[in-house]
Motif scaffolding. Structure first.
Motif, PDB file in Angstrom:
ATOM      1  N   TYR A 115     -33.425  78.660 -25.557  1.00 42.25           N
ATOM      2  CA  TYR A 115     -32.248  78.321 -24.338  1.00 42.25           C
ATOM      3  C   TYR A 115     -32.186  76.669 -24.533  1.00 42.25           C
ATOM      4  N   PRO A 116     -31.573  76.172 -24.240  1.00 41.80           N
ATOM      5  CA  PRO A 116     -31.200  74.535 -24.687  1.00 41.80           C
ATOM      6  C   PRO A 116     -31.903  74.204 -24.519  1.00 41.80           C
ATOM      7  N   ASP A 117     -32.778  74.080 -23.523  1.00 35.64           N
ATOM      8  CA  ASP A 117     -33.988  72.895 -22.407  1.00 35.64           C
ATOM      9  C   ASP A 117     -35.010  73.642 -23.638  1.00 35.64           C
ATOM     10  N   LEU A 118     -35.087  74.116 -24.431  1.00 36.16           N
ATOM     11  CA  LEU A 118     -36.761  74.744 -25.369  1.00 36.16           C
ATOM     12  C   LEU A 118     -35.887  74.425 -26.751  1.00 36.16           C
ATOM     13  N   PRO A 119     -36.293  73.324 -27.113  1.00 38.06           N
ATOM     14  CA  PRO A 119     -35.508  72.240 -28.370  1.00 38.06           C
ATOM     15  C   PRO A 119     -36.481  73.476 -29.682  1.00 38.06           C
ATOM     16  N   LYS A 120     -38.045  73.314 -29.673  1.00 36.25           N
ATOM     17  CA  LYS A 120     -38.530  73.951 -30.807  1.00 36.25           C
ATOM     18  C   LYS A 120     -37.764  76.161 -31.174  1.00 36.25           C
ATOM     19  N   GLY A 121     -37.919  75.891 -29.713  1.00 43.79           N
ATOM     20  CA  GLY A 121     -37.481  78.128 -30.115  1.00 43.79           C
ATOM     21  C   GLY A 121     -38.347  78.112 -29.501  1.00 43.79           C
ATOM     22  N   TYR A 122     -39.574  77.561 -29.174  1.00 42.37           N
ATOM     23  CA  TYR A 122     -40.760  78.472 -28.786  1.00 42.37           C
ATOM     24  C   TYR A 122     -41.659  77.893 -27.306  1.00 42.37           C
ATOM     25  N   GLN A 123     -42.810  78.260 -26.636  1.00 46.25           N
ATOM     26  CA  GLN A 123     -43.045  77.436 -25.719  1.00 46.25           C
ATOM     27  C   GLN A 123     -44.480  77.676 -25.957  1.00 46.25           C
ATOM     28  N   ILE A 124     -45.267  76.970 -26.468  1.00 46.56           N
ATOM     29  CA  ILE A 124     -47.127  77.065 -26.493  1.00 46.56           C
ATOM     30  C   ILE A 124     -47.514  77.391 -25.325  1.00 46.56           C
ATOM     31  N   SER A 125     -47.781  78.022 -25.481  1.00 49.18           N
ATOM     32  CA  SER A 125     -48.330  79.032 -23.923  1.00 49.18           C
ATOM     33  C   SER A 125     -49.852  79.610 -24.619  1.00 49.18           C
ATOM     34  N   GLN A 126     -50.129  80.255 -23.642  1.00 46.06           N
ATOM     35  CA  GLN A 126     -51.219  81.662 -23.663  1.00 46.06           C
ATOM     36  C   GLN A 126     -51.515  82.521 -23.650  1.00 46.06           C
ATOM     37  N   TYR A 127     -51.747  83.656 -24.566  1.00 42.82           N
ATOM     38  CA  TYR A 127     -51.488  84.539 -24.422  1.00 42.82           C
ATOM     39  C   TYR A 127     -52.619  86.097 -24.246  1.00 42.82           C
ATOM     40  N   ASP A 128     -52.608  86.689 -25.251  1.00 46.79           N
ATOM     41  CA  ASP A 128     -54.609  86.898 -25.194  1.00 46.79           C
ATOM     42  C   ASP A 128     -55.916  86.854 -25.087  1.00 46.79           C
ATOM     43  N   LYS A 129     -55.662  86.038 -25.079  1.00 46.30           N
ATOM     44  CA  LYS A 129     -56.549  84.619 -24.602  1.00 46.30           C
ATOM     45  C   LYS A 129     -56.355  83.898 -24.023  1.00 46.30           C
ATOM     46  N   PRO A 130     -56.458  83.971 -22.429  1.00 43.30           N
ATOM     47  CA  PRO A 130     -56.377  82.739 -21.563  1.00 43.30           C
ATOM     48  C   PRO A 130     -56.955  81.969 -21.364  1.00 43.30           C
ATOM     49  N   PHE A 131     -57.000  80.588 -20.660  1.00 45.76           N
ATOM     50  CA  PHE A 131     -57.914  79.581 -20.882  1.00 45.76           C
ATOM     51  C   PHE A 131     -59.388  80.341 -19.212  1.00 45.76           C
ATOM     52  N   SER A 132     -58.510  80.561 -18.288  1.00 44.41           N
ATOM     53  CA  SER A 132     -59.761  81.916 -17.473  1.00 44.41           C
ATOM     54  C   SER A 132     -59.080  82.781 -16.795  1.00 44.41           C
ATOM     55  N   ALA A 133     -59.929  83.816 -16.807  1.00 41.16           N
ATOM     56  CA  ALA A 133     -59.601  85.170 -16.132  1.00 41.16           C
ATOM     57  C   ALA A 133     -60.911  85.649 -15.223  1.00 41.16           C
ATOM     58  N   ASP A 134     -60.100  87.032 -14.836  1.00 38.41           N
ATOM     59  CA  ASP A 134     -60.725  87.597 -13.917  1.00 38.41           C
ATOM     60  C   ASP A 134     -61.672  86.786 -12.193  1.00 38.41           C
ATOM     61  N   GLY A 135     -60.771  86.431 -11.777  1.00 38.29           N
ATOM     62  CA  GLY A 135     -60.991  86.323 -10.647  1.00 38.29           C
ATOM     63  C   GLY A 135     -60.420  86.799  -9.370  1.00 38.29           C
ATOM     64  N   VAL A 136     -61.740  86.102  -8.411  1.00 34.50           N
ATOM     65  CA  VAL A 136     -61.478  87.130  -6.868  1.00 34.50           C
ATOM     66  C   VAL A 136     -61.567  85.561  -6.515  1.00 34.50           C
ATOM     67  N   LEU A 137     -60.296  85.915  -5.165  1.00 35.15           N
ATOM     68  CA  LEU A 137     -60.076  84.473  -4.117  1.00 35.15           C
ATOM     69  C   LEU A 137     -59.880  84.744  -3.110  1.00 35.15           C
ATOM     70  N   ASN A 138     -60.545  84.457  -1.697  1.00 34.74           N
ATOM     71  CA  ASN A 138     -60.777  85.125  -0.795  1.00 34.74           C
ATOM     72  C   ASN A 138     -60.012  84.655  -0.228  1.00 34.74           C
ATOM     73  N   ILE A 139     -58.965  84.693   0.996  1.00 31.41           N
ATOM     74  CA  ILE A 139     -58.384  83.731   1.426  1.00 31.41           C
ATOM     75  C   ILE A 139     -58.594  84.157   2.645  1.00 31.41           C
ATOM     76  N   LEU A 140     -57.441  83.141   3.545  1.00 27.21           N
ATOM     77  CA  LEU A 140     -57.070  84.467   5.107  1.00 27.21           C
ATOM     78  C   LEU A 140     -56.114  84.397   4.953  1.00 27.21           C
ATOM     79  N   THR A 141     -55.276  85.429   5.650  1.00 28.26           N
ATOM     80  CA  THR A 141     -54.324  85.855   6.520  1.00 28.26           C
ATOM     81  C   THR A 141     -54.184  86.602   7.754  1.00 28.26           C
ATOM     82  N   ALA A 142     -52.741  86.478   7.753  1.00 24.47           N
ATOM     83  CA  ALA A 142     -52.351  86.502   9.828  1.00 24.47           C
ATOM     84  C   ALA A 142     -50.870  87.389   9.430  1.00 24.47           C
ATOM     85  N   GLU A 143     -50.848  88.620  10.282  1.00 31.78           N
ATOM     86  CA  GLU A 143     -49.867  89.087  10.274  1.00 31.78           C
ATOM     87  C   GLU A 143     -49.614  87.945  11.310  1.00 31.78           C
ATOM     88  N   ARG A 144     -47.842  88.233  12.125  1.00 33.08           N
ATOM     89  CA  ARG A 144     -46.921  87.530  12.447  1.00 33.08           C
ATOM     90  C   ARG A 144     -46.932  88.104  13.633  1.00 33.08           C
TER      91      ARG A 144
END
Ligand SMILES: [Zn+2]
Length: 536
Positions: free
Chosen positions: A131-160
């Motif tokens: 893509y023209p905005d990516l001059p390297k032709g690749y993005q440095i990201s993380q794939y099969d070994k990410p920085f963090s994983a397996d989270g459970v986040l407790n949120i509050l939610t409501a119907e309207r």
């Protein structure tokens, strides 16, 4: 479970105003909010019985570093195009990336705030695409070994409800698959430059900006759950200082993966990825539209393609952008120029020790320590500066409950009208604390205190200054009141005799006379006591 007793509170624990980027009660300006919500609720009510939506969210949050993730270029918005670039972020041959350690700090804060496990080892990978905005032709990201994983986040939610009120706030556990670290791409510019009818331009100032990409499990069933989730994440990231998380500035971007299926089915149908969601509102509307479109297609026996669609905010529809790539299209492989990222237990311990108290913990502590209702405590932790303002006021005034009342009604109204956050309040927590102390000591009454606060807010004067200017000081001095009472008794012999003869209704008459003689300044409680004693 948790009703919303009034307009301020109905905004709920996670209210965020996408127009101003503020949390708090700005939504009380009814016009915009209601029209928007009604539209969404109307659509939601049209979801056909027997169908359910399956929604997963991806959020890209820009980590609040000063420099880019793999080079020393400044992260700044608005500079001359391509001025914050170097061989690394331009992707010139031979340039080598060096990981910015601040990214790890802020990434760890974000991960911990979202209930994720930080992985001992994570690996940067190249995600290849052109893509023209990516001059390297690749993005440095993380794939099969990410920085963090397996989270459970407790949120509050409501119907309207039909008029857009959040009703019945309740907890919901969201599975967070991962948060990985990656670099942002540059920007293609198609307007606002010369000859954009013929040319597009590329600005690489943004290339190499650090991002955390937060991916949930497909746990959401309604657009409002997704809406409440995004606001929760926004606040959490801001709270711990990991990201400015401002959608309008583009440093928080979200995408929704939406599919529908018949209730009871366990397999997933083709999903559509929704992009170009510039606010949480648009996201919610886009999800609603997409749910309805897919149900209609399934019922008509038409195919629902796996594709990326954009939200067209002018026409309130989603439009096809491209067919969706699969992971194997990107040919991920480990980045050979970067070591695997090792994170020690000591590092995690250190980051944890530097983390502020998180909003949910703070809400529970406010309820327990200061005896606040769930609704009040929730409202106070919608924003970190508001929570801090409250706690300082409570300490200064010595009365946590009255402090909460004054902040949630009087102060928030002034702040909203002025378009300010608690951090920008012209009345300091200590100043408000002083006012509440004066009120508690019976020197002024409640209505006067409210008037004083309005004046303090407008003029920046102290409570004592405003009270003396307005002549609000109550007379609580017993001797002074006894003198007035004596005069009133002497001047009204007939009424005194009638009262002593059994006409108790006359008591109010004497109170009125004393208040009149004191020009309204006598402390009514003291007046009552003295009158009772003197009249016998
Ligand atoms: Zn650079």
């Amino acid at each position: 479970m948790y009703g919303c007793p009034d307009l301020i509170r109905f905004c709920g624990p996670f209210f965020f105003d996408h127009r101003t980027g503020r949390t708090g009660g700005t939504r009380r300006r009814p016009g915009l909010r209601f029209s928007f919500d009604r539209f969404a609720v109307k659509i939601e009510n049209m979801i056909k019985e027997g169908w359910e939506a399956v929604i997963g969210m991806e959020i890209h949050a820009q980590l609040a570093t000063e420099t880019k993730i793999f080079c020393g270029c400044a992260v700044e918005t608005g500079g001359e195009p391509n001025s914050h670039t170097c061989p690394v972020c331009l992707g010139l041959p031979g340039a080598l990336p060096v990981l910015n350690s601040r990214v790890i700090d802020l990434g760890a804060r974000a991960a911990l705030a979202l209930g994720l496990e930080i992985q001992e080892t994570s690996v940067f990978s190249r995600k290849n695409y052109f893509y023209p905005d990516l001059p390297k032709g690749y993005q440095i990201s993380q794939y099969d070994k990410p920085f963090s994983a397996d989270g459970v986040l407790n949120i509050l939610t409501a119907e309207r409800d039909d008029s857009g009120h959040a009703v019945d706030w309740r907890p919901m556990a969201i599975g967070i698959e991962r948060m990985h670290l990656e670099e942002d791409a540059g920007k293609n510019i198609h307007e606002g430059m010369p000859d954009t009818d013929k040319y597009s331009y590329v600005d690489l100032n943004r290339a190499g900006t650090p991002l955390g990409e937060i991916v949930t499990k497909p746990d959401f069933r309604t657009s409002w759950q997704a809406y409440d989730y995004v606001n929760h994440v926004r606040r959490a990231l801001q709270w711990v200082g990991a990201s400015d998380a401002d959608m309008e500035k583009g440093n928080l971007r979200c995408e929704a993966n939406v599919s529908v299926r018949r209730v009871g089915e366990t397999k997933f149908n083709n999903k559509v990825e929704l992009k170009n969601l510039n606010s949480v509102r648009f996201m919610q509307k886009a999800i609603e539209f997409e749910i309805e479109r897919q149900i209609a297609a399934h019922e008509a026996g038409e195919p629902v393609n796996q594709e990326t669609r954009l939200w067209d905010e002018k026409n309130n529809v989603t439009r096809v952008m491209r067919s969706k790539e699969d992971a194997h299209d990107y040919r991920y492989f480990p980045e050979p120029d970067l070591q695997p990222l090792e994170v020690s237990a000591e590092f995690i311990k250190r980051v944890k020790s530097e983390m502020p108290e998180l909003p949910d913990a703070m809400r529970e502590r406010f309820s327990a320590e200061y005896d606040l209702s769930f609704a009040d405590a929730s409202q106070l932790v919608t924003e970190k500066s508001l929570a801090e303002f409250y706690e300082r006021t409570a300490k200064a005034s010595g009365d946590p409950r009255v402090s909460a009342n004054y902040i949630l009604s009087e102060l928030l109204r002034e702040l909203n009208a002025a378009g300010k956050t608690a951090a920008e309040s012209p009345v300091s927590p200590e100043g408000l604390g002083e006012l509440i102390k004066t009120l508690g000591a019976g020197k002024i009454n409640n209505n006067q205190a409210k008037e004083v606060l309005t004046e303090m807010f407008a003029s920046g004067k102290t409570a004592a200054e405003v009270i003396s200017e307005k002549g609000f000081e109550q007379i609580s001095d017993v001797a002074a009141i006894e003198k007035i009472v004596a005069d009133v008794i002497a001047a009204n012999e007939g009424q005194v005799a009638a009262y002593r003869g059994g006409n108790e209704k006359l008591f109010g008459f004497f109170v009125g006379q004393v208040m009149k003689a004191s020009q309204g300044k006598a402390n009514p409680k003291v007046v009552n006591e003295v009158l009772k004693a003197k009249l016998g």
